[in-house]
Design a protein around this motif. Structure first.
Motif, mmCIF file in Angstrom:
data_model
loop_
_atom_site.group_PDB
_atom_site.id
_atom_site.type_symbol
_atom_site.label_atom_id
_atom_site.label_comp_id
_atom_site.label_asym_id
_atom_site.label_seq_id
_atom_site.Cartn_x
_atom_site.Cartn_y
_atom_site.Cartn_z
ATOM 1 N N UNK A 149 -15.046 -21.373 -10.015
ATOM 2 C CA UNK A 149 -13.845 -21.184 -9.185
ATOM 3 C C UNK A 149 -13.018 -22.453 -9.112
ATOM 4 N N UNK A 150 -11.737 -22.307 -9.324
ATOM 5 C CA UNK A 150 -10.824 -23.439 -9.165
ATOM 6 C C UNK A 150 -10.012 -23.242 -7.892
ATOM 7 N N UNK A 200 -9.201 -30.468 -10.706
ATOM 8 C CA UNK A 200 -10.531 -29.830 -10.784
ATOM 9 C C UNK A 200 -10.869 -29.478 -12.231
ATOM 10 N N UNK A 201 -9.878 -28.984 -12.955
ATOM 11 C CA UNK A 201 -10.101 -28.640 -14.366
ATOM 12 C C UNK A 201 -10.424 -29.904 -15.155
ATOM 13 N N UNK A 202 -9.683 -30.984 -14.864
ATOM 14 C CA UNK A 202 -9.928 -32.264 -15.537
ATOM 15 C C UNK A 202 -11.361 -32.743 -15.273
ATOM 16 N N UNK A 203 -11.807 -32.655 -14.006
ATOM 17 C CA UNK A 203 -13.163 -33.097 -13.658
ATOM 18 C C UNK A 203 -14.212 -32.288 -14.423
ATOM 19 N N UNK A 219 -8.713 -37.784 -20.099
ATOM 20 C CA UNK A 219 -7.876 -38.438 -19.105
ATOM 21 C C UNK A 219 -6.583 -37.670 -18.951
ATOM 22 N N UNK A 220 -5.770 -38.091 -18.002
ATOM 23 C CA UNK A 220 -4.542 -37.366 -17.732
ATOM 24 C C UNK A 220 -3.325 -38.216 -18.053
ATOM 25 N N UNK A 231 -2.524 -28.285 -20.336
ATOM 26 C CA UNK A 231 -2.545 -27.998 -18.904
ATOM 27 C C UNK A 231 -2.056 -29.245 -18.177
ATOM 28 N N UNK A 232 -1.039 -29.075 -17.337
ATOM 29 C CA UNK A 232 -0.483 -30.211 -16.621
ATOM 30 C C UNK A 232 -0.125 -29.860 -15.180
#
Ligand code: NAG
Ligand code: NAG
Length: 402
Positions: A235-236, A261-264, A273-274, A321-322
């Motif tokens: 779940x996000x 959350x998706x990045x983690x 990284x972002x 995704x951003x």
């Protein structure tokens, strides 16, 4: 940086979703005739999708981005020192051109155009919209990565100051039967892309599950509501949020906390990284195991697989995704590569048919058929073998007795 330059986002950066007034889309009730037409769409590294249009009389070729995230149509004027273009429009060479002498400008998620509101005949693949209102652009900025000359907006007319959008004009002039258009987005290296004005193509819908999303025209976008989001089966988010469905944007954008959350989660598997978008250090084959992004939109579970949200080069993958910078989601081209979409402006609603679905069931069908045939052959051989052996045994059994 490269990716940043070639991305074109919807005209939403400067639109506050909570304050725009409500305008609904009105349809004329005149009887509709004629046909739908499937037209090839070109793509630029599967990051921009555009098609060749003709503008004016005689028609001048102009390539235009197909953008469900905005509503104005625009082309660069012949004397504009605009972004890099292949064709620019010469108004004086068109006998049907009219200058409406109204200055217009449009700000996009990336880029800006300014020009004069005009009318002329705009057509694609023989479907002609007479007196189509468009902006003849005399100035553009931050559009250097644009792969096409201009852009045609396919959203609702509250985003174009009430001036009818291309599909609406085709419908009102009885050129198409229904105010409907359909997208099949592929990747030129693998599959051609197509748009159909006035209907849909059976070849992309046959034998597939139809998923229907209700559209809210309140803000002029192809807008719906997301009720939950998950990534790789985790779940996000479970709170309702607006979602804009936009063919003109190369990526998916969501609320900052959800994207974090998706990045983690990605960081558990890869070095990521972002930077405007999520970037991971991985080969494509390894990043393809990142997991599916899933959205509950209205009553429908919508899946986007890594194949469609990744853009890989050598040892890096951009996870498309951003951060939307707000509470809404924006689903761009990754969604449209995953699903064949039918946009009906009159209801309004979107029908989605998953592109992969039939390919998989097709494969499964052949595999099952092959297994059945092999089992049949196997069973026959075993039967034949046993039968022969029994005959031999019978003979052997008799032998000692004689
Ligand atoms: C281009 O031409 C139009 C008239 O057709 C004119 O209004 C405009 O100023 C010109 N722009 C430039 C940059 O020369
Ligand atoms: C349109 O008319 C306005 C004045 O009414 C003029 O400034 C502009 O240059 C014209 N544009 C073109 C493209 O002819």
């Amino acid at each position: 940086m490269f990716l940043y330059l070639i991305l074109i986002a919807a005209s939403l950066a400067h639109i506050n979703l909570s304050i725009k007034e409500k305008k609904s889309f009105r349809l004329s009730s005149a009887e509709k005739i004629s046909l739908s037409k499937k037209t090839k769409v070109n793509d630029y590294y599967a990051l921009q999708y555009y098609a060749d249009f003709k503008l004016g009389s005689p028609g001048q070729t102009i390539s235009m981005i197909l953008d469900t995230g905005s509503s104005y149509a625009w082309v660069p004027n012949i004397n504009c020192s605009c972004h890099t273009t292949t064709h620019q429009f010469s108004a004086s060479a068109s006998s049907t051109y009219k200058n409406l002498s109204i200055e217009k400008d449009v700000e996009y998620g990336m880029g800006y155009i300014k020009g004069t509101l005009s009318t002329d005949v705009l057509s694609i693949n023989g479907l002609k919209a007479e007196d189509m209102k468009f902006i003849l652009v005399s100035q553009s900025s931050d559009l250097d990565g644009l792969a096409a000359d201009g852009l045609v907006g396919l959203a609702f007319n509250s985003l174009s100051d009430g001036y009818p959008v291309f599909v609406e004009v085709l419908y009102e002039q009885n050129v198409i039967e229904k105010p409907v258009f359909s997208f099949y987005l592929g990747e030129s290296s693998k599959k051609d892309s197509f748009i159909t004005f006035g209907g849909l193509e059976d070849e992309y819908t046959k034998g597939k599950t139809k998923q229907i999303i209700d559209i809210y025209t309140d803000y002029g976008f192809w807008l719906s509501i997301i009720y939950s989001v998950s990534f790789d089966s985790n779940d996000i988010s479970n709170s309702a949020a607006w979602v804009i469905l936009d063919t003109g944007t190369s990526a998916i954008y969501g609320p900052s906390s959800d994207v974090q959350k998706i990045l983690q989660m990605l960081k558990k598997k890869y070095t990521c990284y972002y930077s405007n978008l999520i970037i991971c250090e991985c080969s494509k084959s390894s990043c393809l195991k990142a997991g599916n992004l899933e959205f509950m939109i209205g009553n429908e579970n919508i899946i986007i697989t890594p194949e469609n949200y990744l853009y890989c080069e050598d040892e890096y993958c951009w996870v498309l995704i951003g951060d939307s910078g707000d509470r809404y989601w924006l689903l761009g081209q990754p969604l449209f590569r995953e699903y064949y979409t039918v946009h009906d402006m009159s209801i309004p609603q979107m029908e989605l048919y998953r592109n992969k679905e039939s390919e998989i069931s097709y494969k499964v069908f052949w595999i099952i058929l092959a297994i059945i045939i092999l089992c049949g052959i196997g069973a026959f051989i075993v039967y034949y073998f046993l039968k022969n052996r029994n005959n031999e045994n019978e003979n052997e059994n008799y032998m000692p007795l004689t």
